[in-house]
Design an enzyme around this catalytic site. Structure first.
Site, short mmCIF file in Angstrom:
data_model
loop_
_atom_site.label_atom_id
_atom_site.label_comp_id
_atom_site.label_asym_id
_atom_site.label_seq_id
_atom_site.Cartn_x
_atom_site.Cartn_y
_atom_site.Cartn_z
N ARG A 50 0.85 -1.20 0.00
CA ARG A 50 0.00 0.00 0.00
C ARG A 50 0.88 1.24 0.00
O ARG A 50 1.10 1.86 1.05
CB ARG A 50 -0.94 -0.04 1.20
CG ARG A 50 -1.98 -1.17 1.07
CD ARG A 50 -2.81 -1.33 2.32
NE ARG A 50 -2.03 -1.81 3.45
CZ ARG A 50 -2.53 -2.09 4.64
NH1 ARG A 50 -3.81 -1.90 4.87
NH2 ARG A 50 -1.76 -2.52 5.61
N ASP A 52 2.37 4.97 -0.42
CA ASP A 52 1.83 6.26 0.01
C ASP A 52 1.72 7.24 -1.15
O ASP A 52 2.25 7.01 -2.23
CB ASP A 52 2.74 6.89 1.07
CG ASP A 52 2.57 6.25 2.44
OD1 ASP A 52 1.50 5.67 2.68
OD2 ASP A 52 3.50 6.34 3.27
N ARG A 197 11.39 5.09 4.49
CA ARG A 197 11.65 6.53 4.42
C ARG A 197 12.34 7.05 5.70
O ARG A 197 13.17 7.95 5.64
CB ARG A 197 10.36 7.29 4.14
CG ARG A 197 9.90 7.11 2.69
CD ARG A 197 8.45 7.51 2.48
NE ARG A 197 8.20 8.88 2.89
CZ ARG A 197 6.98 9.41 3.04
NH1 ARG A 197 5.91 8.66 2.82
NH2 ARG A 197 6.84 10.67 3.39
#
Length: 244
Positions: A50, A52, A197
């Site tokens: 999923r 972002d 990230r």
């Protein structure tokens, strides 16, 4: 019903991530609408990852159930004829009934691209993170070595994650410089919310001298998100492989 697996590439710039949202355009929604146009069926498209808002995919895997008679090898042509230019289905095949794009996945691999020079590059502004100060690659590589293996990655998880276990295994974490670009690749059996990230942001802090390379081990063991670096922006992140 058939269970069809598709491999999708997309430029995430114009989308609010993969997963369907009521008030925003997402990759899943656009693909489901394309499938409906081609097959006449409302499907539930299951994605492996999923991603972002603003994150790209060179290898996203999804599956859906269908009664369509269109052969799998013809589906990419049919779907691409009704999809926008920034989403492309590159493969489709019939898979066993038990296959689930997300839960059947054994490993995922991401790449993060950093542009490391004084000035930004306008053509790459949606596809990398510009860092205007020189990064110490050797220190970043030393720091990265602490993150390989099975650990509790709580320090590298954003709040808002629904996952109960924070233990993950990182199999590979490489950092390579190619002229002005730095490519960071990470492969694991799964990732916590924003884990890639935050790891990248922490390694960048090491490269800038804001965090010492051996402090990354202490950050990992602390399980404290506030001790790690910033969350790197989404546009430098690419989903590049799902392994089953």
């Amino acid at each position: 019903m058939r269970n069809v697996m598709i491999v999708v590439e997309y430029d995430g710039t114009n989308y609010h991530g993969w997963q369907y949202q009521e008030n925003a355009v997402t990759v899943q929604e656009v693909l489901q609408k394309a499938i409906k146009k081609v097959t006449g069926e409302e499907v539930n498209l299951i994605g492996a990852s999923r991603t972002d808002t603003g994150v790209h995919a060179l290898y996203q895997v999804a599956n859906f159930r269908t009664n369509t008679k269109i052969p799998a090898e013809k589906l990419p042509y049919a779907l691409n004829s009704v999809l926008p230019d920034d989403i492309v289905v590159v493969q489709a095949k019939d898979v066993e009934d038990s296959f689930h794009a997300r839960y059947s996945a054994k490993r995922k691999r991401y790449k993060y691209i950093i542009l490391n020079r004084k000035f930004p590059m306008p053509t790459m502004r949606n596809y990398c993170w510009h860092i205007g100060y020189p990064l110490n690659i050797e220190e970043m590589k030393k720091a990265a070595s602490y993150l390989i293996g099975t650990h509790d990655f709580s320090a590298f998880r954003a709040s808002g994650s629904s996952k109960t276990s924070t233990i993950r295994t990182v199999y590979d974490l490489t950092i390579e410089k190619n002229e002005d670009f730095i490519n960071i690749e990470i492969e694991a059996n799964g990732f916590l919310y924003n884990m890639v990230r935050i790891i990248v942001g922490t390694l960048v802090y090491v490269g800038l001298g804001k965090i010492k390379e051996d402090e990354v081990y202490d950050i990992l063991k602390s399980r404290d998100r506030t001790k790690a670096g910033v969350t790197a922006p989404p546009q430098g992140l690419y989903l590049i492989k799902i392994m089953y």
